[in-house]
Design a protein around this motif. Sequence first.
Motif, short mmCIF file in Angstrom:
data_model
loop_
_atom_site.label_atom_id
_atom_site.label_comp_id
_atom_site.label_asym_id
_atom_site.label_seq_id
_atom_site.Cartn_x
_atom_site.Cartn_y
_atom_site.Cartn_z
N ARG A 195 0.85 -1.19 0.00
CA ARG A 195 0.00 0.00 0.00
C ARG A 195 0.88 1.24 0.00
O ARG A 195 2.01 1.21 0.50
CB ARG A 195 -0.92 0.04 1.23
N VAL A 196 0.34 2.33 -0.54
CA VAL A 196 1.06 3.60 -0.55
C VAL A 196 0.19 4.65 0.14
O VAL A 196 -0.96 4.87 -0.24
CB VAL A 196 1.39 4.05 -1.99
N VAL A 197 0.76 5.29 1.15
CA VAL A 197 0.07 6.35 1.89
C VAL A 197 0.49 7.69 1.29
O VAL A 197 1.67 8.04 1.29
CB VAL A 197 0.44 6.31 3.39
N VAL A 198 -0.48 8.43 0.76
CA VAL A 198 -0.21 9.74 0.14
C VAL A 198 -0.60 10.83 1.14
O VAL A 198 -1.74 10.88 1.60
CB VAL A 198 -1.00 9.91 -1.17
N MET A 199 0.36 11.69 1.45
CA MET A 199 0.13 12.75 2.43
C MET A 199 -0.28 14.05 1.74
O MET A 199 0.19 14.38 0.65
CB MET A 199 1.42 13.01 3.23
N ASN A 200 -1.18 14.80 2.42
CA ASN A 200 -1.47 16.17 2.01
C ASN A 200 -0.29 17.06 2.35
O ASN A 200 0.54 16.73 3.20
CB ASN A 200 -2.71 16.69 2.74
N ASP A 201 -0.22 18.21 1.71
CA ASP A 201 0.84 19.16 2.03
C ASP A 201 0.65 19.71 3.44
O ASP A 201 -0.47 19.87 3.93
CB ASP A 201 0.84 20.33 1.04
N GLY A 202 1.78 20.01 4.11
CA GLY A 202 1.75 20.63 5.42
C GLY A 202 1.66 22.14 5.29
O GLY A 202 1.66 22.68 4.19
N PRO A 203 1.59 22.87 6.41
CA PRO A 203 1.53 22.31 7.77
C PRO A 203 0.19 21.64 8.07
O PRO A 203 -0.73 21.71 7.25
CB PRO A 203 1.76 23.53 8.66
N GLU A 204 0.12 20.99 9.23
CA GLU A 204 -1.07 20.24 9.63
C GLU A 204 -1.43 19.20 8.57
O GLU A 204 -2.58 19.05 8.19
CB GLU A 204 -2.25 21.18 9.93
N ALA A 205 -0.40 18.50 8.09
CA ALA A 205 -0.61 17.50 7.04
C ALA A 205 -1.46 16.33 7.55
O ALA A 205 -1.36 15.92 8.70
CB ALA A 205 0.74 16.98 6.54
N THR A 206 -2.27 15.81 6.66
CA THR A 206 -3.10 14.64 6.96
C THR A 206 -2.89 13.62 5.84
O THR A 206 -2.17 13.87 4.88
CB THR A 206 -4.59 15.02 7.02
N ILE A 207 -3.51 12.46 6.01
CA ILE A 207 -3.44 11.45 4.95
C ILE A 207 -4.48 11.80 3.88
O ILE A 207 -5.67 11.91 4.17
CB ILE A 207 -3.69 10.04 5.52
N LYS A 208 -4.00 11.97 2.67
CA LYS A 208 -4.88 12.31 1.56
C LYS A 208 -5.62 11.07 1.06
O LYS A 208 -6.83 11.09 0.85
CB LYS A 208 -4.05 12.91 0.43
N GLU A 209 -4.88 9.98 0.88
CA GLU A 209 -5.48 8.75 0.39
C GLU A 209 -4.50 7.60 0.60
O GLU A 209 -3.27 7.80 0.58
CB GLU A 209 -5.83 8.87 -1.10
N ILE A 210 -5.01 6.42 0.81
CA ILE A 210 -4.19 5.22 0.88
C ILE A 210 -4.52 4.37 -0.34
O ILE A 210 -5.68 3.99 -0.54
CB ILE A 210 -4.42 4.43 2.17
N VAL A 211 -3.51 4.09 -1.16
CA VAL A 211 -3.71 3.38 -2.42
C VAL A 211 -3.16 1.96 -2.31
O VAL A 211 -1.98 1.77 -1.98
CB VAL A 211 -3.01 4.12 -3.58
N ASN A 212 -4.01 0.98 -2.56
CA ASN A 212 -3.56 -0.42 -2.59
C ASN A 212 -2.82 -0.69 -3.89
O ASN A 212 -3.20 -0.19 -4.95
CB ASN A 212 -4.76 -1.36 -2.47
N ILE A 213 -1.77 -1.51 -3.81
CA ILE A 213 -1.01 -1.87 -5.00
C ILE A 213 -1.46 -3.26 -5.45
O ILE A 213 -1.12 -4.26 -4.82
CB ILE A 213 0.51 -1.86 -4.72
#
Length: 289
Positions: free
Chosen positions: A229-247
């Motif tokens: 899986r790939v965890v894609v982060m939102n830009d900071g500050p206060e970054a959160t997880i944007k989406e988790i993509v299964n491979i």
Amino acid sequence: MESNLLVDTQKTLVAALDTRPVSIDVKDVTITFSSRGKDRFTAVKNIDLTIKQGEIVSIIGHSGCGKSTLMNSISGMVKPSSGEVIVNGKQVNGPGPDRGIVFQNYSLLPWMSVYKNVYEAVDAVMPRKSVKEKAELVEKNLTMVNLYQHKDKLPGQLSGGMKQRTAIARAFAINPSVLLLDEPFGALDALTKGSMHIELLKLWNLDNRNKTIVMVTHDIEEAIFLSDRVVVMNDGPEATIKEIVNIPLERPRNKKDIIHLPEYMEVHDRLLTLLTKSFSIEDEGVEFV
């Protein structure tokens, strides 16, 4: 829009992951830094992430999005301002031998040989083992990364790839249940990086795929080839997880073969879309992507 084939494959992979025990559980983690005379800075906010035993998970995102901060909370080098990190059923309150770390800059002791760099780690983590047992562990792991013949060399006498193999051998030698990789191959050339990917997967396979691996990277192709899986982060500050993509790619994987698969192309396009920023010059009516 995702194809039915990709969706079906992802569902199968998710179902398989659900049968494994939880290795890492990040629960509502927020990390804020403060220093004298400066405003408080929140790097990541309200992060929830569950990783199963034996998974390889990559964390990607733009610079400054908190990727390394999130990994450091798992390693125990950074304490969450709120929330908690659980590894192997225990709350993380600091670094521990159950979590091995490999950094981009290798972190080898320059005055010690390849052999001694690995031995010192084993000696510190496994003090009850005999000298013979420790030596066998060191030799075994150096042999697995094809470095035993270079065991007496100092780090300054090694190429970048050899230094990185030494760091990986050291991490595996202490047999952590969780391996954390912070952009470990970012400074390597493409050919060396490719060979390092294979070495890492060989070691993971030798451990019967029981070792959980979390890797920070900027490289989409690297993330797809190595990860479940790939965890894609939102830009900071206060970054959160944007989406988790299964491979949705079965293992073992061959780089030359998988790049032609429709599943690969779709997940590559998805990750690229998530990471792409659009900038426009209104006066010229031109958009750059």
